[in-house]
Scaffold this motif. Structure first.
Motif, PDB file in Angstrom:
ATOM      1  N   ASP A  56       0.820  -1.227   0.000  1.00 64.40           N
ATOM      2  CA  ASP A  56       0.000   0.000   0.000  1.00 64.40           C
ATOM      3  C   ASP A  56       0.848   1.268   0.000  1.00 64.40           C
ATOM      4  O   ASP A  56       0.331   2.370   0.169  1.00 64.40           O
ATOM      5  N   ASP A  57       2.139   1.122  -0.227  1.00 64.82           N
ATOM      6  CA  ASP A  57       3.051   2.267  -0.316  1.00 64.82           C
ATOM      7  C   ASP A  57       3.299   2.533  -1.806  1.00 64.82           C
ATOM      8  O   ASP A  57       4.350   2.211  -2.348  1.00 64.82           O
ATOM      9  N   ARG A  58       2.300   3.108  -2.445  1.00 60.59           N
ATOM     10  CA  ARG A  58       2.371   3.296  -3.903  1.00 60.59           C
ATOM     11  C   ARG A  58       1.997   4.722  -4.287  1.00 60.59           C
ATOM     12  O   ARG A  58       0.873   5.167  -4.056  1.00 60.59           O
ATOM     13  N   PHE A  59       2.951   5.398  -4.893  1.00 60.49           N
ATOM     14  CA  PHE A  59       2.785   6.792  -5.312  1.00 60.49           C
ATOM     15  C   PHE A  59       3.498   6.925  -6.658  1.00 60.49           C
ATOM     16  O   PHE A  59       4.728   6.880  -6.715  1.00 60.49           O
ATOM     17  N   GLN A  60       2.722   7.101  -7.722  1.00 60.97           N
ATOM     18  CA  GLN A  60       3.311   7.073  -9.066  1.00 60.97           C
ATOM     19  C   GLN A  60       2.732   8.180  -9.944  1.00 60.97           C
ATOM     20  O   GLN A  60       1.546   8.485  -9.855  1.00 60.97           O
ATOM     21  N   VAL A  61       3.556   8.688 -10.813  1.00 61.46           N
ATOM     22  CA  VAL A  61       3.105   9.567 -11.890  1.00 61.46           C
ATOM     23  C   VAL A  61       3.465   8.880 -13.207  1.00 61.46           C
ATOM     24  O   VAL A  61       4.631   8.526 -13.423  1.00 61.46           O
ATOM     25  N   LEU A  62       2.452   8.683 -14.046  1.00 60.44           N
ATOM     26  CA  LEU A  62       2.642   8.031 -15.349  1.00 60.44           C
ATOM     27  C   LEU A  62       2.419   9.099 -16.410  1.00 60.44           C
ATOM     28  O   LEU A  62       1.285   9.404 -16.768  1.00 60.44           O
ATOM     29  N   PHE A  91      10.837  28.653  -7.874  1.00 66.18           N
ATOM     30  CA  PHE A  91      10.888  27.937  -9.146  1.00 66.18           C
ATOM     31  C   PHE A  91      10.022  26.688  -8.985  1.00 66.18           C
ATOM     32  O   PHE A  91      10.387  25.776  -8.237  1.00 66.18           O
ATOM     33  N   GLN A  92       8.875  26.671  -9.658  1.00 69.32           N
ATOM     34  CA  GLN A  92       7.915  25.584  -9.439  1.00 69.32           C
ATOM     35  C   GLN A  92       7.326  25.092 -10.759  1.00 69.32           C
ATOM     36  O   GLN A  92       7.081  25.875 -11.676  1.00 69.32           O
ATOM     37  N   VAL A  93       7.061  23.816 -10.800  1.00 64.04           N
ATOM     38  CA  VAL A  93       6.263  23.227 -11.869  1.00 64.04           C
ATOM     39  C   VAL A  93       5.012  22.632 -11.223  1.00 64.04           C
ATOM     40  O   VAL A  93       5.118  21.828 -10.291  1.00 64.04           O
ATOM     41  N   LEU A  94       3.843  23.053 -11.699  1.00 61.11           N
ATOM     42  CA  LEU A  94       2.558  22.573 -11.184  1.00 61.11           C
ATOM     43  C   LEU A  94       1.927  21.733 -12.289  1.00 61.11           C
ATOM     44  O   LEU A  94       1.322  22.279 -13.220  1.00 61.11           O
ATOM     45  N   ALA A  95       2.123  20.427 -12.230  1.00 58.39           N
ATOM     46  CA  ALA A  95       1.715  19.553 -13.346  1.00 58.39           C
ATOM     47  C   ALA A  95       0.421  18.832 -12.987  1.00 58.39           C
ATOM     48  O   ALA A  95       0.378  18.046 -12.050  1.00 58.39           O
ATOM     49  N   ARG A  96      -0.617  19.138 -13.781  1.00 56.29           N
ATOM     50  CA  ARG A  96      -1.919  18.481 -13.591  1.00 56.29           C
ATOM     51  C   ARG A  96      -2.034  17.326 -14.586  1.00 56.29           C
ATOM     52  O   ARG A  96      -1.640  17.445 -15.736  1.00 56.29           O
ATOM     53  N   HIS A  97      -2.587  16.208 -14.092  1.00 53.17           N
ATOM     54  CA  HIS A  97      -2.577  14.979 -14.888  1.00 53.17           C
ATOM     55  C   HIS A  97      -3.985  14.422 -15.083  1.00 53.17           C
ATOM     56  O   HIS A  97      -4.830  14.526 -14.187  1.00 53.17           O
ATOM     57  N   ALA A  98      -4.184  13.781 -16.225  1.00 51.07           N
ATOM     58  CA  ALA A  98      -5.458  13.136 -16.533  1.00 51.07           C
ATOM     59  C   ALA A  98      -5.722  11.995 -15.547  1.00 51.07           C
ATOM     60  O   ALA A  98      -4.785  11.454 -14.940  1.00 51.07           O
ATOM     61  N   PRO A  99      -6.995  11.633 -15.399  1.00 54.26           N
ATOM     62  CA  PRO A  99      -7.320  10.510 -14.503  1.00 54.26           C
ATOM     63  C   PRO A  99      -6.509   9.271 -14.872  1.00 54.26           C
ATOM     64  O   PRO A  99      -6.344   8.953 -16.049  1.00 54.26           O
ATOM     65  N   GLY A 100      -5.995   8.603 -13.889  1.00 55.00           N
ATOM     66  CA  GLY A 100      -5.234   7.386 -14.126  1.00 55.00           C
ATOM     67  C   GLY A 100      -3.747   7.621 -14.228  1.00 55.00           C
ATOM     68  O   GLY A 100      -2.954   6.700 -14.011  1.00 55.00           O
ATOM     69  N   ALA A 101      -3.335   8.840 -14.531  1.00 55.92           N
ATOM     70  CA  ALA A 101      -1.906   9.117 -14.686  1.00 55.92           C
ATOM     71  C   ALA A 101      -1.229   9.356 -13.348  1.00 55.92           C
ATOM     72  O   ALA A 101      -0.003   9.318 -13.248  1.00 55.92           O
ATOM     73  N   LEU A 102      -2.038   9.619 -12.351  1.00 59.66           N
ATOM     74  CA  LEU A 102      -1.487   9.808 -11.012  1.00 59.66           C
ATOM     75  C   LEU A 102      -2.033   8.672 -10.158  1.00 59.66           C
ATOM     76  O   LEU A 102      -3.245   8.589  -9.938  1.00 59.66           O
ATOM     77  N   VAL A 103      -1.149   7.801  -9.737  1.00 60.46           N
ATOM     78  CA  VAL A 103      -1.559   6.601  -9.006  1.00 60.46           C
ATOM     79  C   VAL A 103      -1.161   6.759  -7.549  1.00 60.46           C
ATOM     80  O   VAL A 103       0.016   6.884  -7.229  1.00 60.46           O
ATOM     81  N   CYS A 104      -2.155   6.771  -6.686  1.00 59.17           N
ATOM     82  CA  CYS A 104      -1.871   6.965  -5.263  1.00 59.17           C
ATOM     83  C   CYS A 104      -2.646   5.942  -4.455  1.00 59.17           C
ATOM     84  O   CYS A 104      -3.843   5.711  -4.695  1.00 59.17           O
ATOM     85  N   THR A 105      -1.973   5.325  -3.522  1.00 57.59           N
ATOM     86  CA  THR A 105      -2.625   4.406  -2.596  1.00 57.59           C
ATOM     87  C   THR A 105      -3.798   5.106  -1.912  1.00 57.59           C
ATOM     88  O   THR A 105      -3.762   6.322  -1.698  1.00 57.59           O
ATOM     89  N   SER A 106      -4.827   4.359  -1.561  1.00 52.01           N
ATOM     90  CA  SER A 106      -5.958   4.979  -0.847  1.00 52.01           C
ATOM     91  C   SER A 106      -5.575   5.309   0.594  1.00 52.01           C
ATOM     92  O   SER A 106      -6.103   6.258   1.171  1.00 52.01           O
ATOM     93  N   ALA A 107      -4.655   4.569   1.149  1.00 53.98           N
ATOM     94  CA  ALA A 107      -4.188   4.852   2.513  1.00 53.98           C
ATOM     95  C   ALA A 107      -2.824   4.223   2.716  1.00 53.98           C
ATOM     96  O   ALA A 107      -2.542   3.139   2.188  1.00 53.98           O
ATOM     97  N   TYR A 108      -1.974   4.906   3.475  1.00 55.84           N
ATOM     98  CA  TYR A 108      -0.662   4.362   3.851  1.00 55.84           C
ATOM     99  C   TYR A 108      -0.291   4.935   5.209  1.00 55.84           C
ATOM    100  O   TYR A 108      -0.468   6.140   5.442  1.00 55.84           O
ATOM    101  N   LEU A 109       0.145   4.075   6.096  1.00 51.32           N
ATOM    102  CA  LEU A 109       0.518   4.473   7.465  1.00 51.32           C
ATOM    103  C   LEU A 109      -0.633   5.190   8.174  1.00 51.32           C
ATOM    104  O   LEU A 109      -0.427   6.087   8.985  1.00 51.32           O
ATOM    105  N   GLY A 110      -1.839   4.774   7.830  1.00 52.69           N
ATOM    106  CA  GLY A 110      -3.010   5.331   8.515  1.00 52.69           C
ATOM    107  C   GLY A 110      -3.496   6.655   7.959  1.00 52.69           C
ATOM    108  O   GLY A 110      -4.491   7.194   8.446  1.00 52.69           O
ATOM    109  N   VAL A 111      -2.831   7.178   6.954  1.00 57.17           N
ATOM    110  CA  VAL A 111      -3.264   8.434   6.335  1.00 57.17           C
ATOM    111  C   VAL A 111      -4.079   8.089   5.084  1.00 57.17           C
ATOM    112  O   VAL A 111      -3.578   7.394   4.186  1.00 57.17           O
TER     113      VAL A 111
END
Lengths: 129, 129, 129
Positions: free
Chosen positions: B37-43, C40-60
């Motif tokens: 569950d430690d998954r953080f990705q940008v594709l 100096f910043q890049v603010l990159a917005r991604h289409a659905p599915g391109a950013l993969v994030c766990t629903s929870a990790y370490l209770g967060v």
């Protein structure tokens, strides 16, 4: 390897982005002894507002054509090599139509064993004992 | 954490990009003891020309479906772990329809105290004394 | 410099992405002694599915508005500085409309000589001898 990521506004044409990629690569070949065929780059153009850059920092003023260049490379280059790289990128970029003040560079250094160029092999690591 | 960023051409479908993300994650779980569950990705898929890759380097030939994989992770893995990771990614990627030669990987290692998984907490740092 | 890259879903508006960029920058100024004009910043917005994030990790637990924040900065900050930065980002982000649980941060540290802010100069390196 180095791995080069260049972020710039999409008001810069794809052709100009390519020219900047060429400029950075040629400086890496000249100053970091990177082989010419060791080229891996992402040239990411961003919509207005997605690239946030100060108008000036440390006396260097930036235009709307600013490019943020991140180079991930192996440890081992001296400060003299790095100075030569920065100067070479600025020189080449100016020839490619970018103001030298608009090319902002930083290096992220990593271990040589941290690279695999495909086939699942650690190409730069010593042979397994 | 690792944080995984995969850059590939937009000729690769979103579904195939997801499959490559799965392939990398499964190799991290198997070889780097990363929790599932430690998954953080940008594709990130890029237009033609935005991803510049040599046709061959160190004898490895790359097609138009090349993927550049950057894994930011904590220090502490041995060379044996890294070899296993590279081999695992190549194996899994081949099962997901990518040529093993087209999956180029590098690691950026950082300190364990450099991660916050939300809520403003340094989850991996020792408790404040 | 720090160099800040924020990846988020494109369901987050450009205005909200900017607000998160502001939140991160203000925390860097407050906790890492970054000059206000060192941005100096890049603010990159991604289409659905391109950013993969766990629903929870370490209770967060993370929502669909998760932001992945990578800050490349110079070595030298203490753990106390880093704790203050993470807490400051979470606080500021919450005021900007992001759940503190949805702001995931990591630092990549690099040498001071690894920065050039334009003009081909290593601004933070000691003068050449």
């Amino acid at each position: 390897m180095p791995f080069v990521r260049i972020d710039l506004p999409d008001t810069v044409s794809p052709e100009d982005a390519q020219a900047l990629g060429d400029a950075v690569h040629q400086a890496l070949v000249a100053s970091f002894e990177v082989p010419p065929d060791d080229r891996f780059q992402v040239l990411a153009r961003h919509a207005p507002g997605a690239l946030v850059c100060t108008s000036a920092y440390l006396g260097v003023r930036h235009s709307a054509r600013v490019a943020l260049v991140q180079i991930t490379c192996s440890f081992g280059r001296t400060l003299a090599h790095k100075r030569a790289l920065y100067a070479g990128i600025a020189h080449n970029a100016a020839q490619a139509g970018f103001a030298a003040a608009d090319v902002i560079v930083h290096l992220v250094e990593t271990a040589r064993e941290n690279w695999s160029f495909g086939e699942g092999v650690a190409h730069y690591a010593p042979a397994a004992s």
